[in-house]
Design an enzyme around this catalytic site. Structure first.
Site, mmCIF file in Angstrom:
data_model
loop_
_atom_site.group_PDB
_atom_site.id
_atom_site.type_symbol
_atom_site.label_atom_id
_atom_site.label_comp_id
_atom_site.label_asym_id
_atom_site.label_seq_id
_atom_site.Cartn_x
_atom_site.Cartn_y
_atom_site.Cartn_z
ATOM 1 N N GLY A 33 1.041 -27.538 -12.378
ATOM 2 C CA GLY A 33 1.503 -26.160 -12.530
ATOM 3 C C GLY A 33 0.387 -25.187 -12.224
ATOM 4 O O GLY A 33 -0.798 -25.525 -12.345
ATOM 5 N N GLN A 89 -4.202 -17.201 -12.234
ATOM 6 C CA GLN A 89 -5.272 -18.181 -12.026
ATOM 7 C C GLN A 89 -5.928 -18.046 -10.653
ATOM 8 O O GLN A 89 -7.030 -18.535 -10.446
ATOM 9 C CB GLN A 89 -4.739 -19.617 -12.200
ATOM 10 C CG GLN A 89 -4.369 -19.936 -13.637
ATOM 11 C CD GLN A 89 -3.888 -21.366 -13.757
ATOM 12 O OE1 GLN A 89 -2.719 -21.635 -13.538
ATOM 13 N NE2 GLN A 89 -4.793 -22.281 -14.065
ATOM 14 N N CYS A 147 -5.865 -27.885 -17.808
ATOM 15 C CA CYS A 147 -5.598 -26.651 -17.071
ATOM 16 C C CYS A 147 -6.543 -26.589 -15.876
ATOM 17 O O CYS A 147 -7.727 -26.896 -16.014
ATOM 18 C CB CYS A 147 -5.841 -25.443 -17.987
ATOM 19 S SG CYS A 147 -5.574 -23.860 -17.180
ATOM 20 N N LEU A 148 -6.019 -26.188 -14.720
ATOM 21 C CA LEU A 148 -6.862 -26.104 -13.521
ATOM 22 C C LEU A 148 -7.971 -25.062 -13.678
ATOM 23 O O LEU A 148 -8.976 -25.130 -12.981
ATOM 24 C CB LEU A 148 -6.012 -25.778 -12.283
ATOM 25 C CG LEU A 148 -4.986 -26.854 -11.886
ATOM 26 C CD1 LEU A 148 -4.174 -26.405 -10.682
ATOM 27 C CD2 LEU A 148 -5.677 -28.188 -11.600
ATOM 28 N N HIS A 154 3.153 -23.653 -20.793
ATOM 29 C CA HIS A 154 1.737 -23.479 -20.462
ATOM 30 C C HIS A 154 1.561 -22.378 -19.409
ATOM 31 O O HIS A 154 0.711 -21.495 -19.553
ATOM 32 C CB HIS A 154 1.185 -24.819 -19.955
ATOM 33 C CG HIS A 154 -0.240 -24.793 -19.511
ATOM 34 N ND1 HIS A 154 -1.230 -25.528 -20.132
ATOM 35 C CD2 HIS A 154 -0.849 -24.138 -18.485
ATOM 36 C CE1 HIS A 154 -2.393 -25.297 -19.513
ATOM 37 N NE2 HIS A 154 -2.183 -24.467 -18.510
ATOM 38 N N GLU A 155 2.414 -22.415 -18.359
ATOM 39 C CA GLU A 155 2.257 -21.445 -17.261
ATOM 40 C C GLU A 155 2.725 -20.049 -17.667
ATOM 41 O O GLU A 155 2.117 -19.062 -17.253
ATOM 42 C CB GLU A 155 2.988 -21.920 -15.999
ATOM 43 C CG GLU A 155 2.542 -23.274 -15.449
ATOM 44 C CD GLU A 155 1.041 -23.452 -15.292
ATOM 45 O OE1 GLU A 155 0.321 -22.448 -15.086
ATOM 46 O OE2 GLU A 155 0.574 -24.602 -15.389
ATOM 47 N N HIS A 201 0.030 -18.269 -19.385
ATOM 48 C CA HIS A 201 -0.946 -17.654 -18.466
ATOM 49 C C HIS A 201 -0.525 -16.219 -18.094
ATOM 50 O O HIS A 201 -1.368 -15.347 -17.933
ATOM 51 C CB HIS A 201 -1.066 -18.464 -17.175
ATOM 52 C CG HIS A 201 -2.041 -19.615 -17.225
ATOM 53 N ND1 HIS A 201 -3.385 -19.434 -17.458
ATOM 54 C CD2 HIS A 201 -1.873 -20.944 -17.052
ATOM 55 C CE1 HIS A 201 -4.000 -20.620 -17.425
ATOM 56 N NE2 HIS A 201 -3.106 -21.556 -17.187
HETATM 57 NI NI NI Z 1 -3.389 -23.614 -17.030
#
Ligand code: NI
Length: 173
Positions: free
Chosen positions: A45, A50, A92-93, A134-135, A138
């Site tokens: 995701g 991000q 998380c990226l 999660h997304e 963000h």
């Molecule tokens: Ni993340």
């Protein structure tokens, strides 16, 4: 085009993203870039903030874990129902190499616009339900480490600061 992913802590990752007012070609290009960036980083995701863009857009692909699902882009996603409880070890990226248990709803129903501007409603469970929560976090300036203890968060913050300074020293790496 693969974009650069911001590393937490970053002031942009703390901001609330703005709703998309018109689903046009610029949005569709951004969605394409987000998928490419997510796949290049081997993620399930990615949210627009991000990559430094404060618009309410997320992309998800949990097919490796949920073969019945498919890659999906959500514009202006809104959680309209949440059921049950589950705990999942999230990463998380924007916080590479870290993983912590986070409590989430087990099943969520999300309303969103697809890249054609059509309104969709999707009920999600398993990893997709986790990823949607999660997304969308963000988009509200929240990252998964905001859900863990202060002690754990501060340790992760130190490791991320070290990671960032190492990357600045070796910009080609
Ligand atoms: Ni993340």
């Amino acid at each position: 085009m693969v974009r650069e992913i911001l590393i937490w802590p970053d002031p942009i990752l703390k901001q609330k993203a703005k709703p998309v007012t018109k689903v046009d070609d610029a949005v569709r290009t951004l969605v394409k870039d987000m998928f490419e960036t997510m796949y290049a980083a081997d993620g399930v995701g990615l949210a627009a903030p991000q990559i430094g863009i404060l618009q309410r857009i997320i992309v998800l692909d949990t097919t490796p874990r949920q073969p019945e699902s498919k890659p999906i882009a959500m514009i202006n996603p809104e959680l309209i129902a949440m059921e049950g409880e589950t705990t999942y070890t999230e990463g998380c990226l924007s916080i590479p190499g870290e993983a912590e248990d986070v409590d989430r709803a087990a099943v969520v129903t999300v309303k969103f616009l697809d890249p054609e501007g059509q309104e969709q409603t999707l009920k999600c469970d398993g990893l997709l339900a986790i990823a949607v929560q999660h997304e969308t976090d963000h988009l509200n300036g929240t990252v998964f480490v905001d859900h863990v203890s202060t002690l754990k968060r501060e340790l992760i913050r130190k490791r991320m600061k070290r990671l960032k300074s190492e990357r600045e020293e070796r910009p080609s790496a």
